[in-house]
Design an enzyme around this catalytic site. Structure first.
Site, PDB file in Angstrom:
ATOM      1  NE  ARG A   1      -3.756   2.423   0.618  1.00 35.55           N
ATOM      2  CZ  ARG A   1      -4.783   2.924   0.006  1.00 35.55           C
ATOM      3  NH1 ARG A   1      -4.705   2.064  -1.457  1.00 35.55           N
ATOM      4  NH2 ARG A   1      -5.634   3.809   0.345  1.00 35.55           N
TER       5      ARG A   1
ATOM      6  CD  GLU B   1     -14.642 -23.791  25.468  1.00 36.80           C
ATOM      7  OE1 GLU B   1     -14.741 -24.335  26.608  1.00 36.80           O
ATOM      8  OE2 GLU B   1     -15.036 -24.502  24.371  1.00 36.80           O
TER       9      GLU B   1
END
Length: 333
Positions: A218, A314
């Site tokens: 970029r 979890e």
């Protein structure tokens, strides 16, 4: 290591492979009868049987001991067993699963954990987002996948059981397992948290790699954005955080090999830190992508939404901080 590498490509793939069968496997090893171990463990190990873990309910999350879904003794066509009634929520992989590891209240007069038992609940496998199955004896199981912004590769289902029959031999531990389901089920959660820490490391690694590739390609202000010092500083911070998460995760894995019970608080710490870092690193990577970080054609947008679930399942972040890690420190463990 396996979970981390799979998570670099697919968080869903990593979750379906290990965590769910592992939780049921550990419950069987800890409290199953010899016949149950001989029957189920080979099938779980080979992947012949896929598992969904059915613990959470629409109004019961972290307070696992508050489970209300009931199992009562019953008989269908002369076979003794249990009738399951009630809702379950956030049962990941419930459609595709061949069996559910289901925690239900077998003693309504005993509140809390001591009134709960664990069942292996057989079901047909379904590939879609909704299913309804009626047993020959009239029992019914209905499931619908909940739409989520990320983690789309493995759906979580809301379920409802109506007089759903489970054979008596599928009570984990047999009659000796009555009232012990909570303890057998929770024994596998430490390993589940460790696996989730590995997933966090994998998502963070993928985010770092994609960001490093993007900033080289970029150009802005007539140069690659990788040449700006702020870019290099941010990448360095992302890498350092990731390596810290990986270090505690690997340390917890080694400790689990030595003694799973003693290592459970460290696994919780690894899960807490690695998941927070996965969120942070993926969001930093998205910012460095600029506007393209919000486009679905770039992988970083998926990593960001997938990472959002990691501090939740979890063991949600606040519960780990308050009731797991904090209590372990104060108790001297």
């Amino acid at each position: 290591l396996t979970t981390e590498e799979l998570s670099r490509a697919s968080l869903a793939g990593a979750g379906s492979l290990i965590t769910r069968p592992e939780i049921l496997t550990k419950a069987l090893i800890a409290g199953g009868t010899e016949e149950q171990k001989q029957d189920w463990l080979p099938k779980l190990a080979t992947g012949e049987v896929m598992v969904g873990v059915s613990v959470t309910e629409p109004d019961i999350g972290s307070d696992v001991a508050g489970v209300k879904c009931r199992a009562t003794r019953g008989e269908v066509d002369g076979q003794a067993g249990w009738l399951i009634n009630g809702p379950k929520a956030w049962c990941t992989f419930a459609g595709r699963a061949n069996v559910l590891s289901l925690l239900a209240r077998t003693d309504p007069d005993t509140p809390g954990a001591k009134g709960l038992s664990l069942f292996i609940v057989p079901k047909e496998s379904f590939a879609g987002h909704e299913f309804e199955f009626t047993q020959p004896g009239g029992g019914k199981l209905v499931g619908k996948a909940d739409a989520t912004p990320g983690y789309r590769g493995m759906h979580s289902f809301t379920l409802n059981f109506e007089n759903y029959f489970v054979p008596g031999e599928n009570l984990v531990g047999g009659e000796a397992g009555l009232g012990r389901g909570f303890y057998m089920q929770m024994g596998g959660f430490g390993a589940g948290r460790l696996q989730t820490a590995g997933r966090g490391c994998g998502v963070a690694q993928a985010s770092l790699e994609e960001t490093a590739k993007y900033v080289i390609d970029r150009d802005q202000f007539a140069q690659p954005i990788s040449e700006f010092q702020l870019t290099q500083f941010t990448l360095g911070r992302m890498a350092a955080k990731l390596f810290g998460a990986r270090a505690i995760t690997y340390a917890a894995a080694r400790a689990m090999d030595e003694d799973e019970r003693k290592a459970a608080p460290l696994a919780a710490q690894a899960k807490l830190l690695a998941c927070d870092i996965a969120v942070d690193v993926s969001q930093q990577g998205q910012l460095m992508h600029g506007g393209w970080g919000y486009a679905e054609e770039y992988p970083i947008s998926r990593y960001v939404v997938d990472a959002q679930v990691l501090p939740i399942f979890e063991g949600v972040k606040a519960i780990l901080e308050l009731r797991v890690i904090g209590r372990a420190i104060l108790s001297g463990n």
